[in-house]
Design an enzyme around this catalytic site. Structure first.
Site, PDB file in Angstrom:
ATOM      1  N   LYS A 164     -13.982   0.149  15.126  1.00  0.00           N
ATOM      2  CA  LYS A 164     -12.574  -0.660  15.267  1.00  0.00           C
ATOM      3  C   LYS A 164     -11.977  -0.273  16.747  1.00  0.00           C
ATOM      4  CE  LYS A 164     -11.205  -0.144  10.560  1.00  0.00           C
ATOM      5  NZ  LYS A 164     -10.614   0.347   9.413  1.00  0.00           N
TER       6      LYS A 164
ATOM      7  N   LYS B  79       9.007 -16.750 -10.819  1.00  0.00           N
ATOM      8  CA  LYS B  79       8.338 -15.918 -11.497  1.00  0.00           C
ATOM      9  C   LYS B  79       7.057 -16.535 -12.008  1.00  0.00           C
ATOM     10  CE  LYS B  79       7.722 -11.935 -14.440  1.00  0.00           C
ATOM     11  NZ  LYS B  79       7.998 -11.286 -15.824  1.00  0.00           N
TER      12      LYS B  79
ATOM     13  N   PHE C  79      -4.438   3.003  14.499  1.00  0.00           N
ATOM     14  CA  PHE C  79      -4.788   3.946  13.567  1.00  0.00           C
ATOM     15  C   PHE C  79      -5.981   3.537  12.714  1.00  0.00           C
ATOM     16  CE2 PHE C  79      -1.895   7.727  13.431  1.00  0.00           C
ATOM     17  CZ  PHE C  79      -1.097   7.500  14.511  1.00  0.00           C
TER      18      PHE C  79
ATOM     19  N   ASP D 148      -4.320  -6.650   4.960  1.00  0.00           N
ATOM     20  CA  ASP D 148      -5.324  -7.605   5.712  1.00  0.00           C
ATOM     21  C   ASP D 148      -5.095  -9.019   5.130  1.00  0.00           C
ATOM     22  OD1 ASP D 148      -6.582  -5.669   7.324  1.00  0.00           O
ATOM     23  OD2 ASP D 148      -7.367  -4.505   5.310  1.00  0.00           O
TER      24      ASP D 148
ATOM     25  N   ASN E   6       0.913  -1.143   0.010  1.00  0.00           N
ATOM     26  CA  ASN E   6      -0.182  -0.003  -0.059  1.00  0.00           C
ATOM     27  C   ASN E   6       0.752   1.179  -0.066  1.00  0.00           C
ATOM     28  OD1 ASN E   6       0.465   0.882   2.772  1.00  0.00           O
ATOM     29  ND2 ASN E   6      -0.387  -0.968   3.204  1.00  0.00           N
TER      30      ASN E   6
ATOM     31  N   LYS F 133     -11.139  -3.829  18.342  1.00  0.00           N
ATOM     32  CA  LYS F 133      -9.784  -4.138  18.559  1.00  0.00           C
ATOM     33  C   LYS F 133      -9.172  -3.530  19.877  1.00  0.00           C
ATOM     34  CE  LYS F 133      -8.859  -3.735  13.486  1.00  0.00           C
ATOM     35  NZ  LYS F 133      -7.812  -3.610  12.750  1.00  0.00           N
TER      36      LYS F 133
END
Ligand code: C5P
Length: 395
Positions: A334, A288, A320, A278, A209, A338
């Site tokens: 969350k 490859k 976060f 995730d 990301n 969490k």
């Protein structure tokens, strides 16, 4: 920034004296008022005119010069100093200061000041390792002087070893820490995760990301400056490693999970600033993979590190949450699921918030139900805000 702070730089006679010019210039760029005092010997290595021009102030180099106005120079410099930096400090000045000798403008100013004094030794390796010098350095440390250790490298005498003046970045960082920071997290262990994770697809491809790691690195630097012992578990980022911090580099979420779990029970504060993937690829290809093979990748869930940490907490836990819609709704879900003590939520679609920026705009959601709306601020300032709140929750 050293706005409204006066840094008195004492330059002593050694070849590294020329680096003091750059140091003075760097302090000026950081908005400090800089005053320079120089021993007679240092004037043989670098001209007072250079330092006068860079500091934009008169340079004190002679204890017995007729003063232009009625003030005793070393006393007025000593009083003006918010901090003093002796760079370079060869064996001679170290010996003098360790024994209370004040027979030149630099030593006289050091002995007259109530400000913190940072000493950056620089000399030949044999001199640095000489018993008298090592004992004098120990003595200075015990007296409360702050020693910025010399660096290892090629020395002016042509040998290689420890004795080079510390990197200017390290001297400036030491000034930051000692001038602008209270050691209010001394003795506390802070674990921080930062950056993105990478999930391998095959030998050349991976899923990741846009996380830059900036927020986590700001937190790590801030915690260290406040005296904490910091462990940073970092995904691959392009940020420089922070000196004085144990940094553990990881690739995948699984590796991050293992490292975090190894350190969690020893931590007083844990901040999960990393953008953890995730999902991971179920069957990673060994070489490859051909294109048609990666068309329909099968994914499986990664461990949720924050969730695991939230189960049995004996530390302050901070999460976060980054969203592009319904920020408060998702963040509060969350927070509940969490179980961090509070969660920092930001909306990626807002200008000045998000991954690669130097600023952020966040809401802080607490377990009490309180929601704080913070104005746009730098990630460094946000790190301060987060650690201030974490500190209150420390037992
Ligand atoms: O990805 P998500 O929005 O759920 O992330 C919220 C918080 O959970 C972040 O602090 C992130 O570091 C953490 N997290 C984690 N492990 C995951 C996914 C997210 O620790 N697998």
């Amino acid at each position: 920034m050293f706005i409204d702070k006066t840094i008195v730089v004492g330059i002593s006679g050694g070849i590294a004296a020329y680096k003091a010019a750059e140091l003075v210039s760097r302090f000026k760029k950081l908005h400090a008022k800089v005053r320079v005092c120089m021993t007679k010997a240092s004037c043989e290595f670098i001209s007072p005119l250079t330092l006068q021009s860079l500091s934009q102030a008169p340079v004190a180099s002679d204890m017995f010069a007729t003063p232009s106005k009625w003030e005793i120079e070393h006393i007025s410099l000593a009083k003006a100093a918010d901090i003093m930096v002796i760079a370079p400090a060869p064996a001679n000045i170290i010996g003098k200061l360790a024994n209370g000798i004040a027979d030149d403008i630099v030593t006289a100013t050091v002995i007259a000041t109530k400000a913190k004094v940072l000493i950056a030794p620089a000399m030949n390796i044999n001199m640095y390792e000489n018993k008298a010098v090592t004992q004098n350095i120990e003595k200075l440390k015990n007296m409360g002087y702050i020693i910025v250790e010399p660096a290892i490298g090629r020395l002016a005498c042509g040998t290689y070893g420890k004795g080079r003046l510390a990197d200017l970045d390290d001297i400036i960082e030491a000034v930051y820490e000692n001038l602008l920071y209270e050691k209010d997290l001394a003795g506390k262990r802070v674990l921080i995760t930062a950056g993105p994770t990478r999930e391998k697809i095959d030998a050349v491809r991976f899923i990741t990301n846009h996380s830059s790691g900036k927020m986590g690195y700001s937190l790590a630097r801030e915690a260290k400056r406040r005296g904490a012992e910091v462990v940073l578990v970092s995904g691959k980022v392009s940020l420089a490693q922070i000196k004085g911090i144990e940094t553990i580099y990881v690739d995948s979420a699984e590796q991050m999970y293992q490292q975090v779990m190894n350190h969690a029970s020893n931590s007083d504060i844990i901040v999960k600033a990393a953008a953890v993937g995730d999902f991971k690829v179920k069957n990673v290809f060994s070489g490859k993979a051909k294109k048609d093979k990666i068309k329909n990748l099968e994914l499986e869930k990664n461990p949720d590190i924050l969730f695991e940490l939230g189960k049995n907490k004996n530390y302050v836990l901070i999460g976060f949450c980054m969203e592009t819609e319904d920020l408060e709704l998702y963040a509060s879900q969350k927070l509940k699921e969490k179980n961090p003590d509070f969660i920092i939520a930001n909306d990626l679609t807002m200008d000045g918030a998000g991954f690669a920026t130097d600023t952020n705009i966040v809401k802080i959601l607490h377990q009490s139900g309180e929601i704080e709306d913070l104005p746009i601020m730098s990630k460094d300032d946000l790190a301060k805000e987060i650690l201030n709140r974490a500190k209150i929750l420390l037992k």
